[in-house]
Design a protein around this motif. Structure first.
Motif, PDB file in Angstrom:
ATOM      1  N   ARG A 191      88.268  68.554  34.904  1.00 19.84           N
ATOM      2  CA  ARG A 191      88.258  69.990  34.646  1.00 19.84           C
ATOM      3  C   ARG A 191      87.032  70.635  35.270  1.00 19.84           C
ATOM      4  N   PHE A 192      87.276  71.609  36.119  1.00 25.87           N
ATOM      5  CA  PHE A 192      86.227  72.289  36.882  1.00 25.87           C
ATOM      6  C   PHE A 192      86.028  73.685  36.321  1.00 25.87           C
ATOM      7  N   GLU A 193      84.788  74.037  36.067  1.00 22.01           N
ATOM      8  CA  GLU A 193      84.436  75.362  35.538  1.00 22.01           C
ATOM      9  C   GLU A 193      83.174  75.839  36.237  1.00 22.01           C
ATOM     10  N   VAL A 194      83.223  77.055  36.805  1.00 20.05           N
ATOM     11  CA  VAL A 194      82.035  77.597  37.453  1.00 20.05           C
ATOM     12  C   VAL A 194      81.947  79.098  37.208  1.00 20.05           C
ATOM     13  N   LYS A 232      84.138  83.853  38.361  1.00 19.47           N
ATOM     14  CA  LYS A 232      84.419  82.733  37.475  1.00 19.47           C
ATOM     15  C   LYS A 232      85.700  82.036  37.907  1.00 19.47           C
ATOM     16  N   LEU A 233      85.683  80.698  37.824  1.00 20.80           N
ATOM     17  CA  LEU A 233      86.868  79.926  38.181  1.00 20.80           C
ATOM     18  C   LEU A 233      87.018  78.745  37.229  1.00 20.80           C
ATOM     19  N   SER A 234      88.224  78.569  36.718  1.00 20.60           N
ATOM     20  CA  SER A 234      88.583  77.404  35.906  1.00 20.60           C
ATOM     21  C   SER A 234      89.812  76.767  36.527  1.00 20.60           C
ATOM     22  N   CYS A 235      89.748  75.459  36.789  1.00 24.62           N
ATOM     23  CA  CYS A 235      90.900  74.781  37.370  1.00 24.62           C
ATOM     24  C   CYS A 235      90.788  73.282  37.111  1.00 24.62           C
ATOM     25  N   VAL A 236      91.782  72.540  37.567  1.00 22.70           N
ATOM     26  CA  VAL A 236      91.816  71.094  37.393  1.00 22.70           C
ATOM     27  C   VAL A 236      91.801  70.437  38.763  1.00 22.70           C
ATOM     28  N   LEU A 237      90.886  69.512  38.971  1.00 21.31           N
ATOM     29  CA  LEU A 237      90.736  68.813  40.239  1.00 21.31           C
ATOM     30  C   LEU A 237      91.679  67.620  40.311  1.00 21.31           C
ATOM     31  N   THR A 265      81.201  58.098  34.940  1.00 22.79           N
ATOM     32  CA  THR A 265      80.665  59.452  34.756  1.00 22.79           C
ATOM     33  C   THR A 265      81.537  60.247  33.794  1.00 22.79           C
ATOM     34  N   VAL A 266      80.902  60.840  32.808  1.00 23.27           N
ATOM     35  CA  VAL A 266      81.600  61.633  31.805  1.00 23.27           C
ATOM     36  C   VAL A 266      81.621  63.106  32.191  1.00 23.27           C
ATOM     37  N   GLU A 267      80.497  63.597  32.726  1.00 28.55           N
ATOM     38  CA  GLU A 267      80.399  65.015  33.085  1.00 28.55           C
ATOM     39  C   GLU A 267      79.249  65.206  34.053  1.00 28.55           C
ATOM     40  N   ILE A 268      79.406  66.180  34.966  1.00 24.88           N
ATOM     41  CA  ILE A 268      78.266  66.639  35.759  1.00 24.88           C
ATOM     42  C   ILE A 268      78.109  68.133  35.530  1.00 24.88           C
ATOM     43  N   ARG A 269      76.842  68.599  35.631  1.00 22.06           N
ATOM     44  CA  ARG A 269      76.548  70.013  35.412  1.00 22.06           C
ATOM     45  C   ARG A 269      75.507  70.484  36.421  1.00 22.06           C
ATOM     46  N   MET A 270      75.588  71.760  36.756  1.00 20.06           N
ATOM     47  CA  MET A 270      74.583  72.387  37.608  1.00 20.06           C
ATOM     48  C   MET A 270      74.223  73.746  37.030  1.00 20.06           C
ATOM     49  N   SER A 271      72.943  74.011  36.881  1.00 18.05           N
ATOM     50  CA  SER A 271      72.473  75.343  36.502  1.00 18.05           C
ATOM     51  C   SER A 271      71.530  75.912  37.556  1.00 18.05           C
ATOM     52  N   ARG A 272      71.344  75.154  38.630  1.00 18.38           N
ATOM     53  CA  ARG A 272      70.535  75.591  39.775  1.00 18.38           C
ATOM     54  C   ARG A 272      71.068  74.916  41.023  1.00 18.38           C
ATOM     55  N   THR A 304      70.126  81.787  36.145  1.00 18.06           N
ATOM     56  CA  THR A 304      69.747  81.015  37.335  1.00 18.06           C
ATOM     57  C   THR A 304      70.759  81.150  38.458  1.00 18.06           C
ATOM     58  N   GLY A 305      71.738  82.028  38.286  1.00 12.12           N
ATOM     59  CA  GLY A 305      72.691  82.304  39.355  1.00 12.12           C
ATOM     60  C   GLY A 305      73.937  81.458  39.339  1.00 12.12           C
ATOM     61  N   ILE A 306      73.901  80.304  38.657  1.00 13.20           N
ATOM     62  CA  ILE A 306      75.075  79.439  38.643  1.00 13.20           C
ATOM     63  C   ILE A 306      75.142  78.615  37.362  1.00 13.20           C
ATOM     64  N   SER A 307      76.366  78.475  36.855  1.00 18.56           N
ATOM     65  CA  SER A 307      76.648  77.562  35.760  1.00 18.56           C
ATOM     66  C   SER A 307      77.927  76.822  36.138  1.00 18.56           C
ATOM     67  N   LEU A 308      77.802  75.525  36.386  1.00 21.05           N
ATOM     68  CA  LEU A 308      78.935  74.715  36.851  1.00 21.05           C
ATOM     69  C   LEU A 308      79.036  73.459  35.995  1.00 21.05           C
ATOM     70  N   ALA A 309      80.261  73.076  35.674  1.00 25.64           N
ATOM     71  CA  ALA A 309      80.481  71.828  34.929  1.00 25.64           C
ATOM     72  C   ALA A 309      81.792  71.213  35.371  1.00 25.64           C
ATOM     73  N   ILE A 310      81.784  69.907  35.530  1.00 22.72           N
ATOM     74  CA  ILE A 310      83.010  69.143  35.770  1.00 22.72           C
ATOM     75  C   ILE A 310      83.109  68.104  34.665  1.00 22.72           C
ATOM     76  N   ARG A 311      84.122  68.251  33.813  1.00 14.53           N
ATOM     77  CA  ARG A 311      84.371  67.297  32.737  1.00 14.53           C
ATOM     78  C   ARG A 311      85.339  66.246  33.248  1.00 14.53           C
ATOM     79  N   CYS A 312      84.851  65.033  33.388  1.00  9.92           N
ATOM     80  CA  CYS A 312      85.603  63.977  34.065  1.00  9.92           C
ATOM     81  C   CYS A 312      86.681  63.384  33.166  1.00  9.92           C
ATOM     82  N   LYS A 313      87.781  63.027  33.797  1.00 11.58           N
ATOM     83  CA  LYS A 313      88.907  62.406  33.098  1.00 11.58           C
ATOM     84  C   LYS A 313      89.231  61.055  33.727  1.00 11.58           C
ATOM     85  N   HIS A 314      88.184  60.299  34.042  1.00 11.89           N
ATOM     86  CA  HIS A 314      88.411  58.955  34.547  1.00 11.89           C
ATOM     87  C   HIS A 314      89.119  58.121  33.485  1.00 11.89           C
ATOM     88  N   PRO A 315      90.022  57.224  33.900  1.00 11.35           N
ATOM     89  CA  PRO A 315      90.725  56.394  32.920  1.00 11.35           C
ATOM     90  C   PRO A 315      89.745  55.624  32.037  1.00 11.35           C
TER      91      PRO A 315
END
Length: 314
Positions: free
Chosen positions: A89-92, A79-84, A24-31, A100-111
């Motif tokens: 990288r977590f951004e919401v 708003k929150l930006s942090c590293v899991l 997984t490279v990234e997950i996103r939520m807009s709803r 739509t009330g929410i914008s969320l993205a996790i940019r994955c750093k899998h090896p």
């Protein structure tokens, strides 16, 4: 970075089942209930998840904020930006600033270390880039969001000798500098006035030029650090490296630094002219629909010479 513990793993589990797979490279939520997953080699798809309600997402964000010493309450601080754990990288952002009330993205750093073949370059281009790094050129890696700019920079750092004095300056630690036993990583405060004791970009610049770097590495150039990055370039050091959001090498040199500096309220005349004089190589990387990344352009601003343009060697 937020430490791993059993309780926190349980809190994160509703999202982890979507971003935890190494492909997984990234997950996103807009709803609420709807997760878009982008996987390497597959592209993106949307899945339903009834457990990911707005309340569940806000609970996760509040927990992340509490553990990381940051404030998130969904109202005054939406708003929150942090590293899991794992470096992801977590951004919401929630509330009235999102339709739509929410914008969320996790940019994955899998090896994942791409091969030169998957990056779409020939042996000639590979050898050009390796020689450019070993020759201490000043290099900018340009690309859109999540195109693998930092991954490429880390790949190039592997060709440097372990005794190099590498100084990395970032607000989120992503550059792989552990092998450089005379190197050091500096972390800038993401927000002013947090009371965390962390230094801002200007203060870190004053420090880094006094500690004799062979190479200065900046993380992603932004409105916060563009002025400090230009000052570092003008410090006389060679081997400067950074990444920047831009759609072409020309845009990276002629527009993006200027834009970031102006947005931050700083002033500096003739920024593009300054960059053309000091930057040796700009490398453009782009993401394909299947999730893989390709190097498409290599430009030498000083010479106005194209080594690679639109995927074709010159």
């Amino acid at each position: 970075m937020i430490a791993t513990n059993p309780l926190f793993e349980r809190i994160l589990s509703p999202l982890f089942k979507h971003y935890g797979d190494e492909g997984t490279v990234e997950i996103r939520m807009s709803r609420p209930h709807q997760v878009v997953t982008e996987r390497r080699g597959e592209g993106k798809r949307m899945v339903k998840d009834e457990t990911l309600t707005m309340a569940a997402i806000e609970k996760i964000a509040k927990s992340l904020g509490n553990v990381g010493g940051l404030t998130f309450d969904g109202e005054e601080h939406p708003k929150l930006s942090c590293v899991l754990p794992g470096g992801h990288r977590f951004e919401v952002l929630v509330g009235s600033s999102v339709r739509t009330g929410i914008s969320l993205a996790i940019r994955c750093k899998h090896p994942f270390v791409p091969s030169w073949q998957t990056l779409g370059v020939s042996d000639r281009v590979k050898n050009y880039l390796i020689n450019a790094v070993r020759s201490d050129t000043n290099m900018v890696i340009s690309g859109a969001t999540n195109t693998g700019k930092t991954t490429l920079l880390n790949m190039l750092l592997e060709v440097l000798e372990e005794d190099r004095r590498v100084v990395a300056v970032e607000d989120t630690p992503e550059l792989h500098i552990e092998k450089f036993w005379d190197g050091v990583g500096l972390i800038a405060a993401r927000e002013a006035g947090t009371g965390s004791g962390m230094q801002d970009w200007r203060q870190l610049y004053d420090h880094l030029i006094r500690i004799t770097p062979d190479h200065i590495l900046f993380g992603e150039i932004s409105t916060q650090n563009a002025f400090a990055a230009l000052a570092a370039l003008n410090s006389g050091v060679t081997g400067f490296k950074c990444t920047i959001h831009a759609e072409s090498p020309e845009q990276a040199i002629h527009r993006k630094f200027d834009q970031n500096i102006a947005w931050a309220g700083e002033t500096m005349p003739r920024v593009p002219e300054f960059l053309i004089d000091l930057v040796d190589v700009v490398v453009q990387i782009k993401r394909r629909k299947d999730g893989f990344r390709h190097i498409t352009d290599i430009w030498e601003p000083r010479k106005d010479n194209w080594v690679l343009k639109d995927g074709a060697e010159q």
